[in-house]
Design an enzyme around this catalytic site. Structure first.
Site, PDB file in Angstrom:
ATOM      1  CD  GLU A   1     -27.443  -8.150  17.463  1.00 51.61           C
ATOM      2  OE1 GLU A   1     -27.982  -8.281  18.560  1.00 51.61           O
ATOM      3  OE2 GLU A   1     -27.910  -7.446  16.546  1.00 51.61           O
TER       4      GLU A   1
ATOM      5  CG  HIS B   1      -7.471   9.984  20.480  1.00 50.71           C
ATOM      6  ND1 HIS B   1      -6.484  10.850  20.923  1.00 50.71           N
ATOM      7  CD2 HIS B   1      -8.435  10.755  19.932  1.00 50.71           C
ATOM      8  CE1 HIS B   1      -6.856  12.092  20.664  1.00 50.71           C
ATOM      9  NE2 HIS B   1      -8.035  12.066  20.068  1.00 50.71           N
TER      10      HIS B   1
ATOM     11  CE  LYS C   1     -36.638  -9.634  19.462  1.00 53.21           C
ATOM     12  NZ  LYS C   1     -35.952  -8.766  18.499  1.00 53.21           N
TER      13      LYS C   1
END
Length: 604
Positions: A483, A499, A599
């Site tokens: 972010e 995996h 936000k």
């Protein structure tokens, strides 16, 4: 997301509109603008980028009037350009809009004889209202007829030339509040925008629209029937508008967490009896499954809570991403409880999931930071997190308060269901009560974490690994880093690395392993050795016992405070927040308002 401010009164409004927009900057935006009625003429100024650019335009080319609307835009339809910035104008009408008008293309085709100047869905609203005015409708009838044609989500503020004593507004799917002043009325998508103007708010309900005048307001419901909505007196504090000693809101909010967690705990815990004060209407003994629905960081708080409810209370928990929940036609039991988690209480996808559950008569609870929000009003039970306003776009204190509140509810559920006795419940409560002090101690690791962050700035990819409740903390750590630093990062369950994702590990790849000494510590250390053998640079976040056991396995160890399983996820989350923050600061990114982010996500 986008922000709306409106004022109709007896003195100039331009400066106050811009001030209101500044209080909405934290929501995220990429352009801004205002429109005012100067006598009977609408005047507009718009600018791409920050509000400072709009302010500069108003200095060099001022406009003013006694009524006006203003907007910060987060681009959806159309690039972030001045032409696409709000307010949009067509003829006598100027409009600001939050949300998405989903049938805009259909409306635009019907108005093909008109000239459009933007790529946005919003502009059709201005044209549709103006078209009705041209055809002889009154301003009120023109607005009402347009609203009847929209599909989608919207909060609208509308100015009309010739109706200089009125501002029109409407909401459907996006929040909007009316402020009551002394000889003035106000409009805001966010109560924070109105805080300097009034503490008396009217929250419009779904489908409402209204006509604001200087000293009165008329409100109509979705059927155009006049209605009354109550005036709510809201307590504001200007403290939130000041970063104080901190260079960024995010850092301030990270350091507020001992206080915010104390507030959360004081709401849910009885400090004398050391028991959970279960909210009214919440009977976990009558529930056979909990469904937690959220987005982003709130979703990871729900993932942590899943471990707590299942391990402590023996109560099955489903955790769903809100944007996917209702589209998979989930099988819902009448004995299920849905808990929606949202900082703002307005997140569009989460709100839609709440309404979906209510349509099946499920018991619903909303865990929110804003108790006047739509979710808090519409859920059967409103659960506050008490974090206070969070300005930084990247959630910090809201996440830990959400996780803390859910932890207390898990303890309360365990006792209500007879899964633990009173003594065990009291022990858990005493453990939670120590959390604020442990967070104080975790914050003392900031300088050590800053040194680690300085080594990450050239990384192309960073991996976060954890096991058990540390898996969602790894996912949250990766999200925080992405972010605000813009470095690619991925969180994984440590056992899943072999995996497939281990193919991405090469010499020098930073791998951040979140591994306090717990029941899964040895297994996590085995995964550590697997990536170390492929040349990864290991950064271990652990506690004192884990650091001692891991000596020689990692050159970089950050030792956070020791905590029990109920508190450890929050303590480790503090480390992730500080790591993301210091990395972003070193890189020089916009920590509080990272690019492309908002936000409160109020569109689907």
């Amino acid at each position: 997301m986008c922000g709306i401010v409106g004022i109709i009164g007896y003195k100039p409004v331009s400066d106050r509109l811009v001030t209101g927009l500044r209080r909405l900057e934290y929501r995220g935006y990429d352009s801004a603008g205002i429109a005012v009625l100067d006598g009977q003429t609408i005047l507009r100024r718009r600018a791409k980028g920050k509000i400072a650019n709009l302010h500069d335009k108003l200095i060099s080319d001022p406009i003013d009037g006694h009524s006006g609307i203003a907007h910060t835009r987060w681009a959806t339809h159309g690039a972030p350009t001045e032409d696409n910035a709000h307010p949009h104008q067509a003829g006598r009408v100027a409009v600001v809009h939050n949300g998405i008008i989903e049938n805009y293309a259909e409306i635009r085709d019907a108005l093909a004889h008109r000239k459009f100047e933007s790529e946005t869905d919003t502009e059709v609203a201005a044209h549709l209202i103006d078209e009705a005015l041209v055809n002889g409708a009154t301003p009120r009838d023109a607005v009402a007829s347009a609203l009847a044609q929209f599909r989608g989500a919207y909060a609208l503020g509308i100015l009309i030339e010739g109706a200089e004593d009125e501002i029109f507004c409407a909401r459907h799917g996006s929040p909007l509040a009316i402020g009551v002043g002394d000889g003035e009325m106000y409009l805001g998508s966010d109560a924070m925008a109105l805080a300097p103007l009034t503490n008396k708010l009217i929250y419009l309900e779904e489908g409402d629209w209204a006509v604001l005048r200087k000293t009165s307001v008329e409100i109509f419901d979705k059927d155009d029937t006049p209605v009354e909505r109550p005036v709510t007196v809201v307590a504001f504090t200007d403290e939130i508008a000041d970063k104080g000693q901190y260079p960024h809101y995010m850092l301030k909010e990270i350091h507020e967490q001992p206080e915010t967690l104390s507030r959360t705990l004081s709401h849910y815990l009885d400090p004398i009896e050391m028991r959970v004060d279960m909210p009214d209407g919440l009977d976990f003994a009558a529930i056979d499954r909990v469904i937690i629905v959220a987005c982003g960081t709130a979703y990871y708080a729900g993932m942590v809570a899943k471990y707590m409810f299942e391990q402590i209370a023996g109560l099955a928990v489903d955790i769903d991403i809100a944007s996917e929940f209702r589209y998979r036609d989930p099988v819902l039991s009448p004995k299920s409880l849905m808990i929606v988690v949202s900082q703002s209480g307005e997140t569009a996808d989460t709100l839609a999931a709440l309404r979906y559950a209510k349509s099946f008569n499920l018991k619903t609870a909303a865990l929110v930071n804003v108790m006047t929000s739509t979710m808090a009003r519409e859920a059967d039970i409103a659960l506050p997190i008490k974090a206070g306003p969070e300005i930084g776009v990247a959630s910090t204190k809201a996440f830990t308060s959400q996780t803390c509140a859910l932890a207390t509810l898990a303890v309360g559920a365990a006792f209500a269901r007879g899964h633990i006795d009173a003594d065990t419940a009291a022990a858990h409560c005493r453990d939670l009560a120590t959390l604020p002090q442990r967070v104080v101690e975790a914050l003392l690791c900031s300088d050590d974490i800053a040194q680690v962050a300085a080594t990450l700035i050239d990384a192309k990819s960073i991996f976060f690994l954890g096991r058990g409740p540390m898996v969602p903390i790894a996912l949250e750590g990766a999200l925080k880093l992405k972010e605000i630093s813009y470095i690619h990062a991925e969180g994984y369950a440590a056992g899943e690395l072999k995996h497939g994702p281990i193919a991405l590990i090469e010499t020098g790849t930073p791998v951040i392993i979140i591994a306090p000494d717990d029941a899964l510590f040895e297994k996590t250390v085995s995964n550590l050795q697997e990536v170390a053998a492929r040349g990864a640079r290991i950064i271990l976040l652990t506690d004192a016992k884990g650091a001692d056991a891991a000596k020689g396995l990692s050159k970089t160890i950050v030792t956070l405070p020791t905590a029990t399983p109920l508190c450890a996820p929050i303590i480790q989350a503090i480390g992730q927040q500080l790591l993301a923050y210091h990395t972003a600061v070193t890189l020089g990114t916009d920590v509080d308002q990272p690019r492309n982010l908002a936000k409160s996500v109020t569109v689907e």
